[in-house]
Design an enzyme around this catalytic site. Structure first.
Site, short mmCIF file in Angstrom:
data_model
loop_
_atom_site.label_atom_id
_atom_site.label_comp_id
_atom_site.label_asym_id
_atom_site.label_seq_id
_atom_site.Cartn_x
_atom_site.Cartn_y
_atom_site.Cartn_z
N GLY A 709 0.82 -1.20 0.00
CA GLY A 709 0.00 0.00 0.00
C GLY A 709 0.85 1.24 0.00
O GLY A 709 2.03 1.22 0.36
N SER A 712 -0.39 8.98 1.62
CA SER A 712 0.27 10.26 1.78
C SER A 712 1.41 10.17 2.79
O SER A 712 2.41 10.87 2.69
CB SER A 712 -0.75 11.28 2.26
OG SER A 712 -1.37 10.79 3.43
N PHE A 713 1.27 9.26 3.76
CA PHE A 713 2.25 9.13 4.83
C PHE A 713 3.53 8.46 4.36
O PHE A 713 4.59 8.64 4.91
CB PHE A 713 1.66 8.28 5.96
CG PHE A 713 1.15 6.96 5.44
CD1 PHE A 713 2.01 5.89 5.32
CD2 PHE A 713 -0.17 6.81 5.02
CE1 PHE A 713 1.55 4.69 4.80
CE2 PHE A 713 -0.62 5.62 4.51
CZ PHE A 713 0.24 4.55 4.40
N GLY A 714 3.44 7.61 3.32
CA GLY A 714 4.57 6.80 2.91
C GLY A 714 4.08 5.48 2.36
O GLY A 714 3.03 5.44 1.73
N VAL A 716 3.56 1.04 2.69
CA VAL A 716 3.43 -0.11 3.58
C VAL A 716 3.93 -1.34 2.84
O VAL A 716 3.52 -1.61 1.71
CB VAL A 716 1.96 -0.33 4.00
CG1 VAL A 716 1.88 -1.49 4.98
CG2 VAL A 716 1.41 0.92 4.63
N LYS A 733 5.13 -0.06 7.95
CA LYS A 733 4.70 1.22 7.41
C LYS A 733 5.89 2.16 7.49
O LYS A 733 6.33 2.53 8.58
CB LYS A 733 3.55 1.72 8.27
CG LYS A 733 2.90 2.99 7.83
CD LYS A 733 1.71 3.20 8.74
CE LYS A 733 0.85 4.36 8.39
NZ LYS A 733 -0.28 4.44 9.34
N ASP A 831 -10.57 8.93 12.05
CA ASP A 831 -10.39 8.61 10.63
C ASP A 831 -10.99 7.25 10.32
O ASP A 831 -10.42 6.45 9.60
CB ASP A 831 -8.89 8.64 10.28
CG ASP A 831 -8.68 8.74 8.78
OD1 ASP A 831 -9.64 9.08 8.05
OD2 ASP A 831 -7.55 8.47 8.34
#
Ligand SMILES: *[C@@H]1O[C@H](CO)[C@@H](O)[C@H](O)[C@H]1NC(C)=O
Ligand SMILES: *[C@@H]1O[C@H](CO)[C@@H](O)[C@H](O)[C@H]1NC(C)=O
Ligand SMILES: *[C@@H]1O[C@H](CO)[C@@H](O)[C@H](O)[C@H]1NC(C)=O
Ligand SMILES: *[C@@H]1O[C@H](CO)[C@@H](O)[C@H](O)[C@H]1NC(C)=O
Ligand SMILES: *[C@@H]1O[C@H](CO)[C@@H](O)[C@H](O)[C@H]1NC(C)=O
Ligand SMILES: *[C@@H]1O[C@H](CO)[C@@H](O)[C@H](O)[C@H]1NC(C)=O
Ligand SMILES: *[C@@H]1O[C@H](CO)[C@@H](O)[C@H](O)[C@H]1NC(C)=O
Ligand SMILES: *[C@@H]1O[C@H](CO)[C@@H](O)[C@H](O)[C@H]1NC(C)=O
Ligand SMILES: *[C@@H]1O[C@H](CO)[C@@H](O)[C@H](O)[C@H]1NC(C)=O
Ligand SMILES: *[C@@H]1O[C@H](CO)[C@@H](O)[C@H](O)[C@H]1NC(C)=O
Ligand SMILES: *[C@@H]1O[C@H](CO)[C@@H](O)[C@H](O)[C@H]1NC(C)=O
Ligand SMILES: *[C@@H]1O[C@H](CO)[C@@H](O)[C@H](O)[C@H]1NC(C)=O
Length: 855
Positions: A709, A712-714, A716, A733, A831
């Site tokens: 995956g 936006s965070f990075g 996985v 992650k 979220d």
């Protein structure tokens, strides 16, 4: 008068005598000529059928002269002259061997080597019953060895080296009891070695190497009591070497490399084979230790045992080998004597003819000793890679003036690259990659004008790439990847005339732009600039790099548009421009790249339509994700409805979930469900620690294949890691440190999960905060891996009602725990959406992604 008569009588007598002599002579001459004539006719015929290079090579073959006066023809010295030798070597003759050669029945020597003869060997050759030397080596002769060759019982030399002979070695061949040399090497012979080969009792040289021979080495070989030279390399021979072979004391060369031979090499082989000059046991499955007795053979030239399964240490005695040219024990399981490191090499300073030394791929430790510089000045090749060598490279290495190759890669060598390496002006390959070398690359390396390959990759080298590298006139490949090099790429690099293979500067901190001059690299195949800080446009001159097959410039800051010129690079198979700031549209010309296998344009600011032909017709090989303004022709129209459907589904799902949550909450409080006890308590007591390297290994170097995956965070990644002896599947992650906002959410997630543990919350196993290979900050969270991925996926796929209900209950339980039962304070997820609800093996739902959570 009387006297005159007397004189005339004498005259007549003399005349008669002379006459008779003359007549007799003519008669003899006639009989010889008729046989010699036949040889002559044969040769003239052969000449007429033969095209040689140079064309006049057989110009002396004049029908009006005796063949005995011709070049390349030899007649017997006897009075009844016959042609006994024919040498047609090295005349670039092609086509089949002329069968008429079989008529030269007095032939003793037939030399056809070094031509382009094709087809099968004519059977008529076996009519040459007086033949002693038959050399047809270095041709393209095919088919089987004629068994009737056994008729040529006088044969001493049979040299069929380097042809295309096939079939098996005919047993009949072993009837040639006078054979001294049998060379069948480099053909396509199959089958096994006939045991009757032991009948060739005069044999001095037996070469069967580089064929497809199988089966074991017959023990009968050891009956060849005079054999000096036994070559069986590069076949498919199996089993052990018959013990009696180790008793063939006449042997000077024993070469069995590249087979499937096994068994221990006897420790006393040097005692039983005292005349050995060449010992080649490479690339087999031999076990045991290095036979120390070999070090007793004061005349030995080559000792080669690489790629076997030998263990133990290097036995003493290496100081007695003044003739030694090659010592190769690479790729075994040999280790240093305790605490002695590489000191065992010291006695080799006595081997003043040493040319090749390889100890790579073993378990040697210690530092490279200073005396390395005292090894032979003739040393050309030095392989010490893939060991556990540490410490720094001693400056004395600069004394090895003969070196053409120095390979110290895959060790733990630290310190600087000594400037003295610049004294090795004959160096052609310098391979120091995968070590821990620091500091700057010395300018002196520019002195290595013969360098063809330089590999300094995966070290900790800093500073900039020396401009002195412009002197690498012969350089074909340069790999400086995975260091800490900064500054801009010296423009001189793009002038290296022979850079034909690889230019790999990836994963450094190089800045500046890519100059127009890149177009000068007309013959380079791979340019890899991945992961630097390069900026500016991609120069259109890149279209001059006609040989490019792989162009990888992703993870930089290139801007501007993709140059049309890329469409001219017909050989491109990989084009990766991802993760830059490229804008504009995708040039249609990219459709023309027929060889292209992989195109990555993702994460740029490209816009307009994705072309639809060429590589774009198969979207499995194209990645354009992360370009918000890009749309695919067919999707452009339907995009709106697609989005609508998605929103609809999401809304329904949400309503559904909320409804179920209410029901579930109701149930939950009524039944007062007890949360099952957590079994994986890494966060409770001892905190399980994980390093960057472990994660790197677990995810196969953060391979694309492991990617499950991206957000936006990075990214996985899926991986597998050993936790207290147990292999566990994990999801890693990795935070993208460049994205602003990912750090706060990382911290939020850490804070949230630190105190949370519940059957319906994704389990955080550990986190990792360290520096990566490029010394950049690396942050990662390690979760248990959820086999059934997210609810979002299942909503699309469809789910049984009972499973849906269970999911809803699980989500509700998780939320309830967050809101009511947390140890510290209630936690609000903030979220909650289907993509953040993950399902494990048995479809138990767990809440994940606490990046927006607040307490
Ligand atoms: C060989 O050639 C030499 C001169 O080149 C000549 O004298 C001689 O007679 C020739 N012999 C024969 C047998 O033709
Ligand atoms: C056969 O010819 C080759 C090529 O000229 C040569 O190297 C080789 O020594 C010859 N074989 C023998 C046994 O003389
Ligand atoms: C081999 O020689 C024998 C006679 O010596 C003959 O009968 C046979 O035909 C020959 N084989 C071939 C393939 O010519
Ligand atoms: C060698 O022989 C094998 C069969 O034994 C055959 O498959 C192969 O094509 C041959 N190779 C050449 C180069 O003739
Ligand atoms: C050749 O060797 C084989 C087996 O090694 C043996 O049976 C045969 O008698 C030998 N022939 C001769 C002529 O020596
Ligand atoms: C090797 O030779 C030695 C001494 O000549 C002998 O004792 C031994 O049996 C031989 N070994 C083999 C396997 O032939
Ligand atoms: C080397 O030779 C010496 C003297 O001949 C002998 O004593 C010694 O055992 C030999 N070493 C090995 C390893 O065979
Ligand atoms: C080198 O050779 C000399 C004389 O041949 C010998 O005395 C010396 O021991 C050898 N050195 C080593 C390290 O074996
Ligand atoms: C190695 O060579 C240097 C000079 O080339 C010399 O001074 C030194 O003594 C030698 N060292 C050994 C251990 O032989
Ligand atoms: C250098 O050594 C390493 C490790 O032994 C090996 O993998 C690599 O192929 C070698 N490279 C060259 C050019 O010799
Ligand atoms: C490159 O890095 C070195 C330290 O490795 C630093 O001293 C130097 O200033 C840097 N140069 C540039 C242009 O960033
Ligand atoms: C698309 O490319 C993939 C991967 O190269 C390949 O497996 C697949 O067969 C291709 N599909 C078509 C329709 O060419």
């Amino acid at each position: 008068m009387a006297s005159s008569i007397h004189i005339s009588k004498l005259h007549i007598f003399v005349l008669l005598v002379l006459c008779s002599c003359f007549l007799h002579n003519t008669y003899v001459a006639n009989s010889a000529t008729s046989s010699l004539d036949r040889d002559k006719q044969t040769l003239i015929y052969i000449k007429s059928q033969t095209i040689t290079q140079p064309p006049d090579a057989l110009a002396t073959w004049d029908p009006n002269t005796s063949p005995c006066n011709w070049t390349r023809v030899l007649c017997a010295a006897r009075r009844d002259q016959r042609v006994v030798g024919l040498d047609l070597s090295s005349l670039r003759i092609s086509g089949p061997v002329n069968p008429h050669i079989g008529k030269l029945s007095f032939l003793r020597t037939l030399q056809l080597q070094e031509n382009q003869f094709q087809g099968i060997l004519p059977e008529t050759i076996t009519d040459l019953l007086r033949l002693r030397v038959l050399n047809i080596s270095f041709n393209n002769i095919q088919g089987a060895i004629p068994p009737n060759i056994s008729r040529c019982i006088e044969l001493r030399v049979v040299d069929f080296n380097q042809n295309e002979l096939s079939g098996s070695i005919p047993e009949e061949l072993t009837r040639l009891v006078n054979l001294q040399t049998l060379n069948l090497a480099r053909n396509n012979l199959s089958g096994s070695i006939p045991p009757s080969i032991g009948n060739l009792s005069s044999l001095l040289t037996l070469k069967l190497g580089t064929n497809m021979l199988s089966g074991p080495i017959p023990a009968e070989v050891s009956r060849l009591r005079n054999l000096k030279n036994l070559d069986l390399i590069i076949n498919n021979l199996i089993g052990t070497i018959p013990p009696s072979v180790y008793n063939m004391s006449s042997l000077e060369s024993l070469a069995v490399a590249s087979n499937y031979l096994s068994g221990d090499i006897p420790y006393n082989v040097g005692d039983t084979l005292p005349n050995l000059l060449v010992f080649n046991f490479c690339i087999n499955k031999f076990t045991g230790t290095i036979p120390g007795s070999l070090h007793n053979l004061t005349n030995i030239r080559l000792i080669r045992m690489k790629h076997n399964r030998l263990h133990g240490t290097v036995p003493p005695g290496l100081g007695n080998l003044p003739e030694l040219e090659m010592y190769n024990i690479g790729y075994n399981y040999i280790v240093s004597s305790r605490g002695e490191g590489l000191d065992f090499l010291y006695p080799l300073v006595n081997s003043t003819k040493l040319d090749f030394l390889a100890i790579d791929g073993n378990g040697f430790d210690g530092v490279i000793p200073k005396f390395i510089g005292n090894l032979s000045k003739t040393l050309r090749m030095l392989y010490m890679g893939s060991n556990q060598i540490s410490g720094s490279i001693p400056p004395s290495i600069g004394q090895l003036k003969g070196l053409a190759l120095l390979n110290l890669s895959f060790n733990s060598i630290s310190g600087e690259i000594p400037t003295e390496i610049g004294q090795l002006v004959g160096l052609e390959e310098l391979v120091l990659g995968k070590n821990k070398l620091t500091s700057n690359i010395p300018n002196s390396l520019g002195n290595l004008g013969k360098l063809a390959q330089i590999d300094l990759s995966s070290n900790e080298l800093g500073g900039s790439i020396p401009t002195s590298f412009k002197a690498f006139e012969k350089l074909t490949s340069m790999d400086l990847s995975m260091n800490k090099l900064n500054g801009s790429i010296p423009i001189e690099i793009f002038d290296l005339p022979s850079l034909t293979t690889i230019l790999n500067l990836s994963s450094n901190s190089l800045t500046g732009s890519l100059p127009q001059k890149i177009g000068n690299l007309e013959r380079v195949v791979t340019v890899d600039l991945l992961n630097n800080r390069l900026s500016g446009n991609i120069p259109n001159s890149i279209q001059s790099c006609k040989s490019l097959e792989h162009l990888i410039i992703s993870k930089n800051s290139f801007s501007g548009s993709i140059p049309d010129g890329l469409g001219e690079l017909n050989g491109l198979t990989t084009l990766d421009l991802s993760s830059n700031q490229l804008s504009g549209s995708i040039p249609l010309d990219l459709e023309k790249l027929n060889a292209l296998q992989f195109l990555n344009l993702s994460f740029n600011n490209l816009e307009g339509n994705v072309p639809s032909n060429g590589i774009f017709s198969n979207l499995t090989r194209v990645d354009v994700e992360g370009n918000p303004n890009l749309c695919h022709d067919s999707k452009c129209k339907t995009n709106g409805t697609n989005k609508l459907v998605m929103i609809l589904v999401a809304t329904i799902a949400l309503v559904f979930v909320i409804a179920l949550i209410s029901i579930a909450l109701f149930y939950y409080f009524r039944r007062n469900v007890v949360t099952p006890k957590d079994t994986f308590d890494s966060f409770k007591g001892r905190h399980y620690m994980v390093t960057y390297d472990e994660l790197r290994l677990a995810t196969k170097n953060f391979d694309e294949d492991s990617l499950i995956g991206r957000g936006s965070f990075g990214s996985v990644y899926k991986g597998c890691i050993n936790i207290e002896g147990q292999a566990r599947e994990i999801a890693v992650k990795v935070l993208d440190m460049e994205t602003t906002g990912s750090l706060p959410s990382f911290l939020a997630e850490c804070a949230a999960l630190r105190h949370l543990r519940h059957r319906n919350l994704v389990k955080l196993i550990t986190s990792c905060s360290s520096l990566d290979q490029r010394n950049k900050e690396f942050l990662a969270l390690v979760y248990e891996y959820m086999k059934n991925e997210s609810l979002e996926k299942w909503i699309r796929k469809g789910m049984r009602l009972v499973d849906r209900l269970n999911v809803a209950i699980d989500v509700a339980c998780g939320l309830s725990y967050l809101h009511h039962e947390c140890v510290v304070a209630p936690v609000v997820h903030c979220d909650l959406k289907p993509s953040n609800v993950l399902l494990d093996e048995d479809l138990t739902a767990k809440l994940g992604d606490f990046g927006l959570a607040s307490m």
